[in-house]
Write a protein that holds these residues in place. Structure first.
Motif, PDB file in Angstrom:
ATOM      1  N   SER A  21       0.837  -1.187   0.000  1.00 51.23           N
ATOM      2  CA  SER A  21       0.000   0.000   0.000  1.00 51.23           C
ATOM      3  C   SER A  21       0.876   1.242   0.000  1.00 51.23           C
ATOM      4  CB  SER A  21      -0.917  -0.009   1.228  1.00 51.23           C
ATOM      5  OG  SER A  21      -1.768   1.111   1.232  1.00 51.23           O
ATOM      6  N   ARG A  25      -1.265   4.264  -4.530  1.00 48.95           N
ATOM      7  CA  ARG A  25      -2.004   3.013  -4.713  1.00 48.95           C
ATOM      8  C   ARG A  25      -2.218   2.348  -3.357  1.00 48.95           C
ATOM      9  NH1 ARG A  25       1.261  -1.603  -7.278  1.00 48.95           N
ATOM     10  NH2 ARG A  25       1.803  -1.717  -5.072  1.00 48.95           N
ATOM     11  N   TYR A  29      -6.873  -0.433  -3.686  1.00 50.24           N
ATOM     12  CA  TYR A  29      -6.573  -0.654  -5.097  1.00 50.24           C
ATOM     13  C   TYR A  29      -5.724  -1.910  -5.329  1.00 50.24           C
ATOM     14  CZ  TYR A  29      -8.166   4.171  -5.315  1.00 50.24           C
ATOM     15  OH  TYR A  29      -8.923   5.325  -5.189  1.00 50.24           O
ATOM     16  N   LEU A  30      -5.481  -2.680  -4.280  1.00 51.13           N
ATOM     17  CA  LEU A  30      -4.643  -3.874  -4.386  1.00 51.13           C
ATOM     18  C   LEU A  30      -5.489  -5.114  -4.657  1.00 51.13           C
ATOM     19  CD1 LEU A  30      -2.272  -3.292  -1.325  1.00 51.13           C
ATOM     20  CD2 LEU A  30      -1.918  -2.591  -3.706  1.00 51.13           C
ATOM     21  N   ASN A  31      -4.944  -6.017  -5.440  1.00 47.51           N
ATOM     22  CA  ASN A  31      -5.599  -7.311  -5.690  1.00 47.51           C
ATOM     23  C   ASN A  31      -5.055  -8.330  -4.693  1.00 47.51           C
ATOM     24  OD1 ASN A  31      -3.063  -7.186  -6.943  1.00 47.51           O
ATOM     25  ND2 ASN A  31      -3.600  -8.756  -8.433  1.00 47.51           N
ATOM     26  N   SER A  37      -9.085  -5.818  -7.715  1.00 46.57           N
ATOM     27  CA  SER A  37      -8.760  -5.129  -6.465  1.00 46.57           C
ATOM     28  C   SER A  37      -9.961  -5.163  -5.523  1.00 46.57           C
ATOM     29  CB  SER A  37      -8.374  -3.679  -6.756  1.00 46.57           C
ATOM     30  OG  SER A  37      -9.519  -2.931  -7.154  1.00 46.57           O
ATOM     31  N   GLN A  70      -9.315   1.918 -12.500  1.00 44.97           N
ATOM     32  CA  GLN A  70     -10.014   0.781 -11.899  1.00 44.97           C
ATOM     33  C   GLN A  70     -11.532   0.940 -11.895  1.00 44.97           C
ATOM     34  OE1 GLN A  70      -8.590  -0.836  -8.255  1.00 44.97           O
ATOM     35  NE2 GLN A  70      -6.473  -0.942  -8.928  1.00 44.97           N
ATOM     36  N   ASP A 114     -12.672  -1.274   0.998  1.00 41.40           N
ATOM     37  CA  ASP A 114     -11.543  -2.182   1.198  1.00 41.40           C
ATOM     38  C   ASP A 114     -11.852  -3.366   2.107  1.00 41.40           C
ATOM     39  OD1 ASP A 114     -11.825  -0.704   3.490  1.00 41.40           O
ATOM     40  OD2 ASP A 114      -9.757   0.002   3.570  1.00 41.40           O
TER      41      ASP A 114
END
Length: 359
Positions: A21, A25, A29-31, A37, A70, A114
């Protein structure tokens, strides 16, 4: 239901998920699980019962590039950028001004961007049960998670009158919202019963919510009205920047939910995890025969109950237990699993020492 709107709050910095993180980003926004994501999963979840034209996202202006990439399935004008973060109440209030201008009779669902949520059909049914209460009772509704253990990392919601009636999902009148407790207090909540984890999911008529803002946060309400007056005008960006920077930073829990009387709770029994740290990811992820989890190339020898992630290249871990190892670009984290909450302190120290290249 064309009068149904969704606000996805995506402005967080996700400091506990460093080093993956980063400023441009963050965690949402993380997969972390699968190809999409957390934000994309959230959009997809709501798009099954909300028109895409009615889905708004509030985020930081510093995240515009990654957000537009995204969230390309949404209208660009639905991506709202805060000049600065001002906690959840101004964020929700700003989006409510957008929705009200489109449809004064609208009902809005507010969601973090999230969280890991599974059982999507049950989630949909739960949200729509909350929508029904918001519509019929002019209530502000929260979705509460049945506590599985005496967690100290969540706020709690205490309930009283059961208003479920013939509905299939349990529903209650809310007595109060309480701050994150210590373990002894949390254990008492579980023994007493009637307490739920605060999921951060809210549902309300836009008009009802704005009435509450006017009553309990009148200065913020006046500022939001000034911002709304310039929506769609050339001067809007300057108006937003000038006024929003000066508003009070305050959470919706503290600003509204702890004061209003028309608060209800719908029980959420879908699989839910707020993914508050790498430890949460480890506990949620699939494990191998040695209790290890992670992604990327890793060679683990005599290593147990650990989480190892590499964005590229190989990580080798030998003779360790209960550790987290995360490599991303020019940064690598190694910590004990029971210290995962302290990762945010690394970010604080990097900021304090001006090492922005690692942020």
């Amino acid at each position: 239901m064309n009068k149904l709107y969704t606000l996805i709050m995506a402005g967080g910095s996700g400091t506990r998920f460093w080093p993956r993180s980063k400023t441009i980003r963050p965690k949402q926004y993380l997969n972390i699980f699968g190809d999409d994501s957390l934000l994309q999963d959230t959009i997809g979840r709501f798009a099954t019962f909300t028109e895409k034209e009615n889905i708004y996202i509030v985020s930081s202006a510093t995240q515009a590039e990654v957000l537009e990439k995204q969230a390309s399935m949404l209208p660009k004008e639905n991506l709202i950028y805060e000049p600065v973060g001002r906690n959840t109440l101004p964020c929700i209030g700003l989006a409510a001004m957008y929705a009200e201008k489109d449809n004064p009779e609208g009902i809005m669902v507010v969601s973090p961007s999230d969280h890991l949520i599974q059982n999507n059909e049950l989630f949909k049914d739960t949200v729509l049960a909350a929508v029904k209460i918001a519509d019929e009772r002019d209530g502000i509704v929260t979705i509460g998670i049945t506590p599985a253990y005496p967690a100290t990392g969540y706020g709690y919601v205490q309930t009283a009158e059961d208003i479920t009636g013939e509905e299939t999902i349990r529903q209650f009148k809310v007595v109060r919202f309480v701050e994150k407790p210590n373990e002894e207090v949390a254990s008492g909540y579980l023994k007493q019963g009637g307490f739920f984890w605060n999921s951060g999911l809210f549902v309300f008529k836009v008009s009802v919510f704005l009435d509450a803002v006017e009553k309990f946060a009148p200065a913020l309400y006046a500022d939001l009205r000034k911002i709304q007056a310039d929506l769609g005008k050339p001067e809007y960006p300057q108006t937003l920047d000038t006024i929003y920077r000066a508003v009070q930073s305050i959470s919706v829990d503290y600003g509204i939910m702890e004061h209003a009387q028309n608060i209800y709770l719908v029980e959420g029994n879908f699989d839910w995890n707020d993914l508050g740290s790498w430890e949460s990811v480890y506990l949620t992820d699939k494990k191998d025969e040695n209790g290890n989890a992670g992604a990327g190339e890793a060679l683990l020898l005599d290593t147990k109950n650990s989480y190892v992630y590499s964005d590229e290249g190989l990580i080798a871990v030998v003779g360790l237990e209960d550790v987290i190892v995360v490599k991303d670009g020019n940064t690598t984290l190694v910590c004990r699993r029971d210290k995962a909450e302290d990762v945010k302190k690394i970010v604080e120290q990097l900021k304090a020492t001006g090492k922005d290249e690692f942020l």
